[in-house]
Design a protein around this motif. Structure first.
Motif, PDB file in Angstrom:
ATOM      1  N   ALA A 147       0.857  -1.180   0.000  1.00  0.00           N
ATOM      2  CA  ALA A 147       0.000   0.000   0.000  1.00  0.00           C
ATOM      3  C   ALA A 147       0.893   1.229   0.000  1.00  0.00           C
ATOM      4  CB  ALA A 147      -0.932   0.009   1.204  1.00  0.00           C
ATOM      5  N   VAL A 148       0.363   2.333  -0.518  1.00  0.00           N
ATOM      6  CA  VAL A 148       1.137   3.569  -0.647  1.00  0.00           C
ATOM      7  C   VAL A 148       0.370   4.720  -0.002  1.00  0.00           C
ATOM      8  CG1 VAL A 148       2.146   5.262  -2.231  1.00  0.00           C
ATOM      9  CG2 VAL A 148       2.256   2.807  -2.776  1.00  0.00           C
ATOM     10  N   LEU A 149       1.032   5.424   0.921  1.00  0.00           N
ATOM     11  CA  LEU A 149       0.545   6.700   1.441  1.00  0.00           C
ATOM     12  C   LEU A 149       1.399   7.778   0.792  1.00  0.00           C
ATOM     13  CD1 LEU A 149      -1.248   8.322   3.386  1.00  0.00           C
ATOM     14  CD2 LEU A 149       0.541   8.080   5.112  1.00  0.00           C
ATOM     15  N   ALA A 150       0.768   8.617  -0.022  1.00  0.00           N
ATOM     16  CA  ALA A 150       1.485   9.609  -0.834  1.00  0.00           C
ATOM     17  C   ALA A 150       1.251  11.002  -0.270  1.00  0.00           C
ATOM     18  CB  ALA A 150       1.006   9.537  -2.285  1.00  0.00           C
ATOM     19  N   LEU A 151       2.336  11.718  -0.006  1.00  0.00           N
ATOM     20  CA  LEU A 151       2.259  13.074   0.525  1.00  0.00           C
ATOM     21  C   LEU A 151       2.686  14.058  -0.553  1.00  0.00           C
ATOM     22  CD1 LEU A 151       2.408  11.215   3.059  1.00  0.00           C
ATOM     23  CD2 LEU A 151       3.624  13.054   4.211  1.00  0.00           C
ATOM     24  N   ARG A 181      -4.094   3.663  -3.476  1.00  0.00           N
ATOM     25  CA  ARG A 181      -3.180   4.695  -2.973  1.00  0.00           C
ATOM     26  C   ARG A 181      -3.958   5.806  -2.270  1.00  0.00           C
ATOM     27  NH1 ARG A 181      -1.271   5.904  -7.606  1.00  0.00           N
ATOM     28  NH2 ARG A 181      -2.438   7.813  -7.999  1.00  0.00           N
ATOM     29  N   VAL A 182      -3.461   6.226  -1.102  1.00  0.00           N
ATOM     30  CA  VAL A 182      -4.062   7.338  -0.358  1.00  0.00           C
ATOM     31  C   VAL A 182      -3.188   8.562  -0.566  1.00  0.00           C
ATOM     32  CG1 VAL A 182      -4.732   8.211   1.907  1.00  0.00           C
ATOM     33  CG2 VAL A 182      -5.078   5.789   1.351  1.00  0.00           C
ATOM     34  N   GLU A 183      -3.759   9.634  -1.079  1.00  0.00           N
ATOM     35  CA  GLU A 183      -3.006  10.850  -1.368  1.00  0.00           C
ATOM     36  C   GLU A 183      -3.353  11.929  -0.350  1.00  0.00           C
ATOM     37  OE1 GLU A 183      -4.002  11.739  -5.405  1.00  0.00           O
ATOM     38  OE2 GLU A 183      -2.672  10.180  -6.222  1.00  0.00           O
ATOM     39  N   VAL A 184      -2.334  12.567   0.204  1.00  0.00           N
ATOM     40  CA  VAL A 184      -2.495  13.575   1.248  1.00  0.00           C
ATOM     41  C   VAL A 184      -2.027  14.920   0.692  1.00  0.00           C
ATOM     42  CG1 VAL A 184      -1.891  14.257   3.596  1.00  0.00           C
ATOM     43  CG2 VAL A 184      -2.093  11.825   3.017  1.00  0.00           C
ATOM     44  N   VAL A 192      -5.341  11.559   6.185  1.00  0.00           N
ATOM     45  CA  VAL A 192      -4.528  10.807   7.143  1.00  0.00           C
ATOM     46  C   VAL A 192      -5.417   9.890   7.978  1.00  0.00           C
ATOM     47  CG1 VAL A 192      -3.028  11.012   9.162  1.00  0.00           C
ATOM     48  CG2 VAL A 192      -2.685  12.527   7.204  1.00  0.00           C
ATOM     49  N   ARG A 193      -6.588  10.384   8.389  1.00  0.00           N
ATOM     50  CA  ARG A 193      -7.503   9.529   9.149  1.00  0.00           C
ATOM     51  C   ARG A 193      -7.984   8.357   8.297  1.00  0.00           C
ATOM     52  NH1 ARG A 193      -9.655  14.405  10.631  1.00  0.00           N
ATOM     53  NH2 ARG A 193     -11.623  14.045   9.525  1.00  0.00           N
ATOM     54  N   HIS A 194      -8.167   8.595   6.988  1.00  0.00           N
ATOM     55  CA  HIS A 194      -8.554   7.501   6.093  1.00  0.00           C
ATOM     56  C   HIS A 194      -7.461   6.424   6.058  1.00  0.00           C
ATOM     57  CE1 HIS A 194     -10.402   5.322   2.900  1.00  0.00           C
ATOM     58  NE2 HIS A 194      -9.490   5.635   1.996  1.00  0.00           N
ATOM     59  N   ASP A 210      -7.167   8.759  16.912  1.00  0.00           N
ATOM     60  CA  ASP A 210      -6.865   9.637  15.779  1.00  0.00           C
ATOM     61  C   ASP A 210      -5.532  10.344  16.000  1.00  0.00           C
ATOM     62  OD1 ASP A 210      -9.286   8.936  14.770  1.00  0.00           O
ATOM     63  OD2 ASP A 210     -10.288  10.826  15.175  1.00  0.00           O
ATOM     64  N   TRP A 211      -4.674  10.330  14.980  1.00  0.00           N
ATOM     65  CA  TRP A 211      -3.417  11.079  15.063  1.00  0.00           C
ATOM     66  C   TRP A 211      -3.675  12.573  14.961  1.00  0.00           C
ATOM     67  CZ3 TRP A 211      -1.128   7.750  10.581  1.00  0.00           C
ATOM     68  CH2 TRP A 211      -0.924   6.433  11.048  1.00  0.00           C
TER      69      TRP A 211
END
Length: 515
Positions: A147-151, A181-184, A192-194, A210-211
């Motif tokens: 999985a990818v968290l993209a900032l 992919r989750v894009e921030v 981020v919560r997602h 929650d962060w």
């Protein structure tokens, strides 16, 4: 390997031979002992010679988190991800992206990438070596789930460009995404919560903190109806919630985050153990019992005894939020949800579903905030839509159908258990079919004989599916990640080909909201 270490087996054998000559054992026994000693020393030396004595092969339950960070945000989110997964019982190892080479990537079974983008689509400094040495190589990663968290920052033309390129390369190497992919965008707290929510599904533990907490609005529970009485599955409730202030804006595909509460009886029993009066008012005007309903209530009470009521909540953690696809549009005047009532192994009701489906009274205040989910927003009305889902996944698909103008071209494939009990929102769906808003409606019921699931409908309609896509249709998938979500995705790969499905995703014509 240092030269001295390279000669350890020979030196060890020589020293043992000298010792045996001094002890003078029988000739035959000496030869045997020397041979055994040499074999043991070689076996000890072998992992050192390979250089991997301290790096055991990861098990199927291990998870590697790789971060590429320029300003530190990606690393911080990777560390928080590792902490959440470890708290859920997973073994998560954290490394900079540059510390991962091709050999390690080929040994790993599951990897999370938390990656920022530097400049116009470039890798951060701590990912540059990975780009030079690994990215682009012709590796077989068919064993890998990731999985990818993209900032990134949408002000740049190449928004999240490095993470997008990494995701594309992994797919081309036949790695399987755990989820999309989750894009921030510039630290967007809702995205981020997602990501946290998806990690909760990955670990099987949704009781995380929650962060980046955000305030809830006050909504009122207006209606609640069980849609499937008598179903062989758990009850599904259709709920309507109205805001106490102005109605906020949202789009089909967006998410309602609910702040659940403890049942009143649970809070009362807990306060009784502490000898406190739940009716006691606090500074915010709420009663102590009402205030505590939003917090975790631990079994161990020794550290809490004797504390004034006003200080009590300072020692407690808030309950984690729960996420639900919104089934309505702002024109409906309320947020509508489809919630399946969950039951734990102990027989107790789920935290969020129990609150919404059982404990909250009609007219009661509900903590709710709306999270934008651009990855599941719909196309323009001129684009045909193929909507696929099962169970409460119908919620997100219904919102798209309600959002789209009359005359748009739509096809719904939906699966549940029993036609007699689980034909959810049947009057509305049939009305749309009669009016032509649904050009095609296919439903599968797995408990009515034959174990027919939505993926079977899709296979039977393979040629119409290809025809719709050739005409420019977008493909939207909503529902359970395990089971339906994975099975439909694999079937789409089979029917369309991996390259074709990847191309649709890059064009924004294949989108998923799986949970």
């Amino acid at each position: 390997m240092a030269p001295a270490l390279r000669h350890w087996p020979w030196l060890g054998a020589l020293l043992l031979a000298v010792l045996l000559l001094w002890l003078r054992p029988p000739r035959g026994l000496s030869a045997v002992l020397v041979g055994l000693a040499y074999l043991v020393l070689c076996l000890w030396y072998r992992p050192l010679r390979r250089g991997d004595a301290t790096v055991p092969a990861p098990s199927a339950h291990d998870l590697l988190i790789l971060h590429a960070s320029q300003g530190g945000q990606a690393r911080a989110l990777a560390e928080l991800s590792a902490a959440q997964l470890k708290a859920a019982g997973l073994h998560a190892q954290l490394l900079p992206l540059n510390a991962c080479d091709a050999e390690r990537l080929q040994r790993q079974r599951r990897v999370l990438f938390v990656c920022a983008t530097y400049g116009e689509g470039e890798a951060p400094d701590d990912g540059a070596r990975f780009v030079r040495q690994v990215l682009g190589r012709e590796l077989d990663l068919s064993h890998l789930s990731y999985a990818v968290l993209a900032l990134g920052d949408r002000q740049y033309a190449q928004f999240c460009g490095f993470a997008v390129a990494l995701d594309r390369w992994l797919r081309q190497r036949h790695a399987s995404p755990l989820f999309d992919r989750v894009e921030v965008d510039r630290g967007d707290a809702s995205a981020v919560r997602h990501w946290q929510h998806l990690l909760g599904h990955l670990s099987g533990r949704s009781d995380f903190v929650d962060w980046q907490p955000a305030p809830y609005g006050r909504w009122r529970l207006e209606r609640r109806q069980c849609l499937n009485p008598g179903s062989p599955g758990a009850p599904i409730h259709h709920l309507a919630l109205a805001p106490t202030d102005a109605l906020p804006a949202w789009r089909a595909g967006d998410i309602a985050e609910i702040g659940p509460r403890q049942p009143a009886a649970t809070v009362a029993a807990w306060l009784e153990r502490l000898g406190l009066d739940g009716a006691q008012p606090l500074e915010d005007g709420q009663s102590l019992a009402r205030h505590l309903a939003a917090y975790r209530l631990p079994d161990a009470l020794d550290a809490l005894r004797g504390l004034p009521a006003q200080q009590l909540t300072g020692q407690l953690a808030k309950l984690p939020h729960r996420e639900y696809s919104i089934a309505s549009v702002p024109a409906d005047g309320c947020v509508e949800l489809l919630v399946r009532q969950q039951t734990g192994q102990d027989g107790g009701l789920g935290l969020g579903s129990g609150w919404l489906c059982r404990y909250a009274a009609i007219g009661e205040s509900i903590d709710l905030r709306i999270r934008s989910n651009p990855a599941f927003h719909g196309p323009g009305d001129a684009t045909p839509m193929i909507l696929i889902g099962s169970g409460t996944g119908l919620a997100g698909l219904r919102a798209h159908l309600r959002e789209r103008a009359a005359g748009s071209h739509n096809w719904l494939l939906f699966g549940e258990r029993s036609a007699r009990h689980d034909a959810l929102l049947d009057d509305e769906l049939q009305g749309w079919q009669r009016s032509g808003h649904l050009a095609r409606l296919d439903r599968a019921y797995s408990r009515d004989g034959g174990q027919v699931y939505v993926q079977h409908l899709l296979r039977e309609a393979a040629q119409p599916l290809r025809d719709w896509l050739e005409d420019g249709a977008a493909l939207y998938l909503c529902g359970s990640l395990e089971g339906m979500g994975r099975d439909v995705h694999q079937l789409l790969v089979e029917l369309l080909g991996e390259d074709r499905l990847e191309s649709l995703a890059e064009q924004g014509r294949y989108r998923r909201d799986l949970y």
